[in-house]
Design an enzyme around this catalytic site. Sequence first.
Site, mmCIF file in Angstrom:
data_model
loop_
_atom_site.group_PDB
_atom_site.id
_atom_site.type_symbol
_atom_site.label_atom_id
_atom_site.label_comp_id
_atom_site.label_asym_id
_atom_site.label_seq_id
_atom_site.Cartn_x
_atom_site.Cartn_y
_atom_site.Cartn_z
ATOM 1 C CG ASN A 208 -42.377 -13.732 -21.030
ATOM 2 O OD1 ASN A 208 -42.099 -14.628 -20.243
ATOM 3 N ND2 ASN A 208 -42.250 -12.443 -20.730
ATOM 4 C CG ASP A 276 -37.974 -6.347 -24.619
ATOM 5 O OD1 ASP A 276 -37.330 -6.123 -23.577
ATOM 6 O OD2 ASP A 276 -37.684 -7.254 -25.422
ATOM 7 C CE LYS A 286 -64.118 -9.514 -23.187
ATOM 8 N NZ LYS A 286 -65.142 -10.542 -23.159
ATOM 9 N N PRO A 303 -39.527 0.320 -19.062
ATOM 10 C CG PRO A 303 -39.901 0.524 -16.771
ATOM 11 C CD PRO A 303 -40.613 0.426 -18.089
ATOM 12 C CG ASP A 304 -33.169 -2.611 -19.892
ATOM 13 O OD1 ASP A 304 -32.848 -3.204 -18.841
ATOM 14 O OD2 ASP A 304 -32.844 -3.011 -21.023
ATOM 15 C CB ILE A 305 -35.530 -3.375 -14.276
ATOM 16 C CG1 ILE A 305 -37.009 -3.143 -14.588
ATOM 17 C CG2 ILE A 305 -35.277 -3.290 -12.787
ATOM 18 C CD1 ILE A 305 -37.929 -4.288 -14.210
ATOM 19 C CG PHE A 323 -30.636 -14.527 -16.477
ATOM 20 C CD1 PHE A 323 -30.253 -13.895 -15.306
ATOM 21 C CD2 PHE A 323 -30.625 -15.911 -16.513
ATOM 22 C CE1 PHE A 323 -29.861 -14.622 -14.190
ATOM 23 C CE2 PHE A 323 -30.247 -16.658 -15.404
ATOM 24 C CZ PHE A 323 -29.859 -16.008 -14.244
ATOM 25 C CE LYS A 341 -30.510 -5.333 -21.586
ATOM 26 N NZ LYS A 341 -31.882 -5.543 -21.152
HETATM 27 O O1 C5P Z 1 -32.929 -6.840 -23.463
HETATM 28 P P1 C5P Z 1 -33.338 -8.152 -22.950
HETATM 29 O O2 C5P Z 1 -34.781 -8.220 -22.541
HETATM 30 O O3 C5P Z 1 -32.991 -9.310 -23.809
HETATM 31 O O4 C5P Z 1 -32.449 -8.325 -21.626
HETATM 32 C C1 C5P Z 1 -32.608 -9.373 -20.748
HETATM 33 C C2 C5P Z 1 -32.100 -8.986 -19.399
HETATM 34 O O5 C5P Z 1 -32.523 -7.673 -19.050
HETATM 35 C C3 C5P Z 1 -32.671 -9.868 -18.309
HETATM 36 O O6 C5P Z 1 -31.727 -9.922 -17.262
HETATM 37 C C4 C5P Z 1 -33.918 -9.118 -17.895
HETATM 38 O O7 C5P Z 1 -34.315 -9.449 -16.566
HETATM 39 C C5 C5P Z 1 -33.470 -7.683 -18.005
HETATM 40 N N1 C5P Z 1 -34.524 -6.755 -18.406
HETATM 41 C C6 C5P Z 1 -34.971 -5.811 -17.504
HETATM 42 N N2 C5P Z 1 -35.928 -4.902 -17.880
HETATM 43 C C7 C5P Z 1 -36.445 -4.915 -19.138
HETATM 44 C C8 C5P Z 1 -35.999 -5.885 -20.056
HETATM 45 C C9 C5P Z 1 -35.055 -6.781 -19.648
HETATM 46 O O8 C5P Z 1 -34.495 -5.783 -16.361
HETATM 47 N N3 C5P Z 1 -37.365 -4.049 -19.471
#
Ligand code: C5P
Length: 398
Positions: A208, A276, A286, A303-305, A323, A341
């Site tokens: 991104n 995501d 390749k 994983p959503d950290i 953020f 979250k």
């Molecule tokens: O769900 P979204 O990506 O919009 O959420 C953004 C927030 O979640 C940011 O603080 C980003 O650093 C954190 N995030 C994360 N792990 C992910 C996706 C987002 O820590 N896989």
Amino acid sequence: MLHGRHVLLIIGGGIAAYKALELIRRLRERGAKVTPVLTRAGEQFVTPLSVSTLAGVAVFRDLFDLTAEAEIGHIELSRAADLIVVVPATANLLARMANGLADDLATTLLLATDKRVLVAPAMNVRMWTHPATQRNVAQLAADGILFAGPDDGAMACGEFGPGRMAEPAAILAAIEGALGGGPLAGRHVIVTSGPTHEPVDPVRYIANRSSGAQGAALAAALRDLGARVSFVTGPATVPPPPGVDVTRVETAQQMRAAVMAALPADAAVMAAAVADWRVKAASAQKVKKGASGPPVLELAENPDILAEVAQMSGGRPALVVGFAAETEAVVDHARAKLARKRCDWIVANDVSPETGIMGGAENAVIIVTADGEESWPRLPKPEVARRLALRIAAALGG
Ligand code: C5P
């Protein structure tokens, strides 16, 4: 307050030297004693008279000033202070420091001192990003030199980018941090920053447009308030600030592992633009064009950290900040994210292309918490960072 603290202030030769005068005034207002040293090049930008008038004492200029040497030798001068501050620290001064040169009073003091040294770099963007300067900066950071700035922004030379000297207020905060008076002294903060790269095959990846500018500015601002900062960064275009513990990662899964390894912390600030999704089965070779047409990429959720750290049952940081980069219904989405979250704050911003925020120098944020929303005006990213760092310090009771 800095009552009874003694700062030896070296003024280097750059256009930002005029800000050193403001810094002297502010240091003295807070009760510090300031002993000024003006380099030959510094004299081209500010006069000895203005420096000594503001400092209230004579300015030291020459290594071979025998009167001064008879009254106070350079060794003693280098050790009498609690902290040595170099403002502005030019590329040349940093290079001489990194190599241990002692060819004038300033560099001799810097080599002879047994005290901590804090530098506020200021130079043209190309000079700052030049590999030679970055090498010197890395060496100085490894040697324990403390850094305030530089900021990212417009410069006197008409160019734009990192290299602009930190504002006097930020340098003052860094001085207080270095002297143990910063509101985040003794605190550990984890900051994530930059994009992640999710491999498709060994040469291609999904990414991104995050530059990492806001995360880097935030890490620097937290450092300047005295925090120990663990900075976990994806492949960003803006380099990590000096004086923080850097872990470089590529993928979301690596970023998660680095964050978990950096815990425990008093606060976690997740400024990274984490992908995501990743490619479920990245190819080991390749991917080739062929008769079967374009490949179909199956995605898997990363994983959503942020959510994981915010929902830890034991050892959760006291403050977890996320953020939200949105392109529409910014506050609604941010509030939903806060609830989903279970973090403490969401720093929300509109990253629609017309705002120029993503990858740009400014940011306009809304802080969304359980108590309500706070909209900040459009500000340079270092200023957003400074205000956020102060808000974090206040939340942690600093
Ligand atoms: O769900 P979204 O990506 O919009 O959420 C953004 C927030 O979640 C940011 O603080 C980003 O650093 C954190 N995030 C994360 N792990 C992910 C996706 C987002 O820590 N896989």
